[in-house]
Design a protein around this motif. Structure first.
Motif, PDB file in Angstrom:
ATOM      1  N   HIS A  24       0.831  -1.205   0.000  1.00  0.00           N
ATOM      2  CA  HIS A  24       0.000   0.000   0.000  1.00  0.00           C
ATOM      3  C   HIS A  24       0.869   1.259   0.000  1.00  0.00           C
ATOM      4  O   HIS A  24       0.548   2.244  -0.678  1.00  0.00           O
ATOM      5  CB  HIS A  24      -0.966   0.006   1.186  1.00  0.00           C
ATOM      6  N   ALA A  25       1.958   1.234   0.744  1.00  0.00           N
ATOM      7  CA  ALA A  25       2.871   2.381   0.772  1.00  0.00           C
ATOM      8  C   ALA A  25       3.487   2.606  -0.608  1.00  0.00           C
ATOM      9  O   ALA A  25       3.588   3.752  -1.070  1.00  0.00           O
ATOM     10  CB  ALA A  25       3.955   2.173   1.828  1.00  0.00           C
ATOM     11  N   LEU A  26       3.887   1.528  -1.276  1.00  0.00           N
ATOM     12  CA  LEU A  26       4.425   1.649  -2.631  1.00  0.00           C
ATOM     13  C   LEU A  26       3.369   2.229  -3.569  1.00  0.00           C
ATOM     14  O   LEU A  26       3.671   3.066  -4.425  1.00  0.00           O
ATOM     15  CB  LEU A  26       4.891   0.287  -3.152  1.00  0.00           C
ATOM     16  N   SER A  27       2.136   1.804  -3.372  1.00  0.00           N
ATOM     17  CA  SER A  27       1.028   2.299  -4.189  1.00  0.00           C
ATOM     18  C   SER A  27       0.794   3.787  -3.969  1.00  0.00           C
ATOM     19  O   SER A  27       0.526   4.531  -4.917  1.00  0.00           O
ATOM     20  CB  SER A  27      -0.236   1.505  -3.886  1.00  0.00           C
ATOM     21  N   GLU A  28       0.895   4.230  -2.737  1.00  0.00           N
ATOM     22  CA  GLU A  28       0.698   5.652  -2.419  1.00  0.00           C
ATOM     23  C   GLU A  28       1.728   6.532  -3.122  1.00  0.00           C
ATOM     24  O   GLU A  28       1.440   7.677  -3.459  1.00  0.00           O
ATOM     25  CB  GLU A  28       0.768   5.873  -0.912  1.00  0.00           C
ATOM     26  N   TYR A  29       2.925   6.006  -3.354  1.00  0.00           N
ATOM     27  CA  TYR A  29       3.970   6.745  -4.062  1.00  0.00           C
ATOM     28  C   TYR A  29       3.887   6.545  -5.576  1.00  0.00           C
ATOM     29  O   TYR A  29       4.717   7.062  -6.318  1.00  0.00           O
ATOM     30  CB  TYR A  29       5.358   6.331  -3.559  1.00  0.00           C
ATOM     31  N   GLY A  30       2.910   5.775  -6.021  1.00  0.00           N
ATOM     32  CA  GLY A  30       2.739   5.554  -7.454  1.00  0.00           C
ATOM     33  C   GLY A  30       3.718   4.553  -8.039  1.00  0.00           C
ATOM     34  O   GLY A  30       3.897   4.487  -9.252  1.00  0.00           O
ATOM     35  N   LEU A  31       4.347   3.768  -7.182  1.00  0.00           N
ATOM     36  CA  LEU A  31       5.337   2.788  -7.643  1.00  0.00           C
ATOM     37  C   LEU A  31       4.702   1.461  -8.037  1.00  0.00           C
ATOM     38  O   LEU A  31       5.308   0.668  -8.753  1.00  0.00           O
ATOM     39  CB  LEU A  31       6.382   2.558  -6.548  1.00  0.00           C
ATOM     40  N   VAL A  32       3.485   1.219  -7.554  1.00  0.00           N
ATOM     41  CA  VAL A  32       2.782  -0.039  -7.792  1.00  0.00           C
ATOM     42  C   VAL A  32       1.322   0.283  -8.072  1.00  0.00           C
ATOM     43  O   VAL A  32       0.750   1.166  -7.431  1.00  0.00           O
ATOM     44  CB  VAL A  32       2.884  -0.963  -6.551  1.00  0.00           C
ATOM     45  N   ASN A  33       0.741  -0.430  -9.008  1.00  0.00           N
ATOM     46  CA  ASN A  33      -0.690  -0.297  -9.271  1.00  0.00           C
ATOM     47  C   ASN A  33      -1.422  -1.468  -8.632  1.00  0.00           C
ATOM     48  O   ASN A  33      -1.064  -2.620  -8.852  1.00  0.00           O
ATOM     49  CB  ASN A  33      -0.970  -0.278 -10.772  1.00  0.00           C
ATOM     50  N   ASP A  60      16.593  -5.619   2.446  1.00  0.00           N
ATOM     51  CA  ASP A  60      18.002  -6.010   2.477  1.00  0.00           C
ATOM     52  C   ASP A  60      18.929  -4.806   2.644  1.00  0.00           C
ATOM     53  O   ASP A  60      19.912  -4.869   3.374  1.00  0.00           O
ATOM     54  CB  ASP A  60      18.386  -6.768   1.203  1.00  0.00           C
ATOM     55  N   LEU A  61      18.615  -3.707   1.955  1.00  0.00           N
ATOM     56  CA  LEU A  61      19.476  -2.534   2.004  1.00  0.00           C
ATOM     57  C   LEU A  61      18.942  -1.443   2.921  1.00  0.00           C
ATOM     58  O   LEU A  61      19.560  -0.388   3.065  1.00  0.00           O
ATOM     59  CB  LEU A  61      19.664  -1.968   0.588  1.00  0.00           C
ATOM     60  N   GLU A  62      17.778  -1.701   3.514  1.00  0.00           N
ATOM     61  CA  GLU A  62      17.149  -0.786   4.472  1.00  0.00           C
ATOM     62  C   GLU A  62      16.909   0.610   3.886  1.00  0.00           C
ATOM     63  O   GLU A  62      17.101   1.630   4.543  1.00  0.00           O
ATOM     64  CB  GLU A  62      17.967  -0.705   5.755  1.00  0.00           C
ATOM     65  N   ILE A  63      16.480   0.646   2.635  1.00  0.00           N
ATOM     66  CA  ILE A  63      16.131   1.911   1.982  1.00  0.00           C
ATOM     67  C   ILE A  63      14.647   2.156   2.217  1.00  0.00           C
ATOM     68  O   ILE A  63      13.819   1.275   1.977  1.00  0.00           O
ATOM     69  CB  ILE A  63      16.463   1.855   0.476  1.00  0.00           C
ATOM     70  N   ASN A  64      14.319   3.358   2.679  1.00  0.00           N
ATOM     71  CA  ASN A  64      12.922   3.663   2.972  1.00  0.00           C
ATOM     72  C   ASN A  64      12.133   3.886   1.672  1.00  0.00           C
ATOM     73  O   ASN A  64      12.704   3.941   0.579  1.00  0.00           O
ATOM     74  CB  ASN A  64      12.803   4.858   3.923  1.00  0.00           C
ATOM     75  N   ILE A  65      10.821   4.022   1.801  1.00  0.00           N
ATOM     76  CA  ILE A  65       9.949   4.153   0.631  1.00  0.00           C
ATOM     77  C   ILE A  65      10.313   5.393  -0.180  1.00  0.00           C
ATOM     78  O   ILE A  65      10.323   5.359  -1.412  1.00  0.00           O
ATOM     79  CB  ILE A  65       8.460   4.203   1.056  1.00  0.00           C
ATOM     80  N   GLU A  66      10.645   6.496   0.494  1.00  0.00           N
ATOM     81  CA  GLU A  66      11.034   7.715  -0.197  1.00  0.00           C
ATOM     82  C   GLU A  66      12.289   7.482  -1.035  1.00  0.00           C
ATOM     83  O   GLU A  66      12.407   7.980  -2.157  1.00  0.00           O
ATOM     84  CB  GLU A  66      11.272   8.860   0.793  1.00  0.00           C
ATOM     85  N   GLY A  67      13.225   6.731  -0.489  1.00  0.00           N
ATOM     86  CA  GLY A  67      14.448   6.393  -1.222  1.00  0.00           C
ATOM     87  C   GLY A  67      14.165   5.521  -2.425  1.00  0.00           C
ATOM     88  O   GLY A  67      14.746   5.716  -3.500  1.00  0.00           O
ATOM     89  N   ILE A  68      13.286   4.548  -2.245  1.00  0.00           N
ATOM     90  CA  ILE A  68      12.899   3.677  -3.363  1.00  0.00           C
ATOM     91  C   ILE A  68      12.246   4.508  -4.460  1.00  0.00           C
ATOM     92  O   ILE A  68      12.533   4.333  -5.649  1.00  0.00           O
ATOM     93  CB  ILE A  68      11.965   2.552  -2.883  1.00  0.00           C
ATOM     94  N   ASP A  69      11.388   5.436  -4.059  1.00  0.00           N
ATOM     95  CA  ASP A  69      10.736   6.331  -5.022  1.00  0.00           C
ATOM     96  C   ASP A  69      11.779   7.115  -5.811  1.00  0.00           C
ATOM     97  O   ASP A  69      11.724   7.190  -7.038  1.00  0.00           O
ATOM     98  CB  ASP A  69       9.781   7.267  -4.282  1.00  0.00           C
ATOM     99  N   ALA A  70      12.762   7.677  -5.118  1.00  0.00           N
ATOM    100  CA  ALA A  70      13.821   8.444  -5.778  1.00  0.00           C
ATOM    101  C   ALA A  70      14.623   7.559  -6.725  1.00  0.00           C
ATOM    102  O   ALA A  70      14.902   7.948  -7.870  1.00  0.00           O
ATOM    103  CB  ALA A  70      14.736   9.080  -4.736  1.00  0.00           C
ATOM    104  N   ILE A  71      14.967   6.372  -6.281  1.00  0.00           N
ATOM    105  CA  ILE A  71      15.742   5.436  -7.111  1.00  0.00           C
ATOM    106  C   ILE A  71      14.981   5.092  -8.382  1.00  0.00           C
ATOM    107  O   ILE A  71      15.534   5.122  -9.485  1.00  0.00           O
ATOM    108  CB  ILE A  71      16.097   4.166  -6.314  1.00  0.00           C
ATOM    109  N   TYR A  72      13.687   4.782  -8.258  1.00  0.00           N
ATOM    110  CA  TYR A  72      12.916   4.395  -9.435  1.00  0.00           C
ATOM    111  C   TYR A  72      12.697   5.558 -10.393  1.00  0.00           C
ATOM    112  O   TYR A  72      12.689   5.364 -11.612  1.00  0.00           O
ATOM    113  CB  TYR A  72      11.606   3.705  -9.032  1.00  0.00           C
ATOM    114  N   HIS A  73      12.571   6.776  -9.868  1.00  0.00           N
ATOM    115  CA  HIS A  73      12.451   7.921 -10.767  1.00  0.00           C
ATOM    116  C   HIS A  73      13.775   8.177 -11.491  1.00  0.00           C
ATOM    117  O   HIS A  73      13.778   8.498 -12.687  1.00  0.00           O
ATOM    118  CB  HIS A  73      11.988   9.161 -10.002  1.00  0.00           C
ATOM    119  N   LEU A  74      14.894   8.006 -10.795  1.00  0.00           N
ATOM    120  CA  LEU A  74      16.193   8.160 -11.441  1.00  0.00           C
ATOM    121  C   LEU A  74      16.419   7.071 -12.492  1.00  0.00           C
ATOM    122  O   LEU A  74      16.929   7.346 -13.585  1.00  0.00           O
ATOM    123  CB  LEU A  74      17.315   8.143 -10.406  1.00  0.00           C
TER     124      LEU A  74
END
Length: 103
Positions: A24-33, A60-74
């Protein structure tokens, strides 16, 4: 709706031993439908590889949702630039071919 291309979210989360709230958190950031039908939430099968990567980044790398969002946009930006570069290379190749034909 083609059910063979949808995976029940609860089943997915059980398989990967993750909380539904993570999806759900990934969905809120638009990373998952998330698709909902008859009050059941589904994930699209073509998203699974990306979701698996996000799970590894987070757990595994302890990256928060905001970090994942940034990584996927990059990563999306890099892919767009790669496609643009390929297009420019193709145009340059066509230009050089046309120029060689004229000479």
């Amino acid at each position: 709706m083609e059910n063979e291309k949808l995976i029940p979210m609860e089943q997915f989360c059980t398989h990967y031993n993750i909380e539904i709230s993570f999806i759900h958190a990934l969905s809120e950031y638009g990373l998952v439908n998330i698709t909902t039908s008859e009050e059941i939430h589904y994930l699209q099968a073509d998203q699974i590889k990306d979701i698996e990567k996000m799970i590894r980044l987070h757990f595994d790398l302890e990256i928060n949702i905001e970090g994942i969002d940034a990584i996927y946009h990059l990563l999306q930006r890099v892919n767009n630039l790669r496609n643009e570069l390929q297009s420019i290379k193709s145009q340059l190749h066509d230009y050089n071919s046309d120029r060689d034909t004229i000479n």
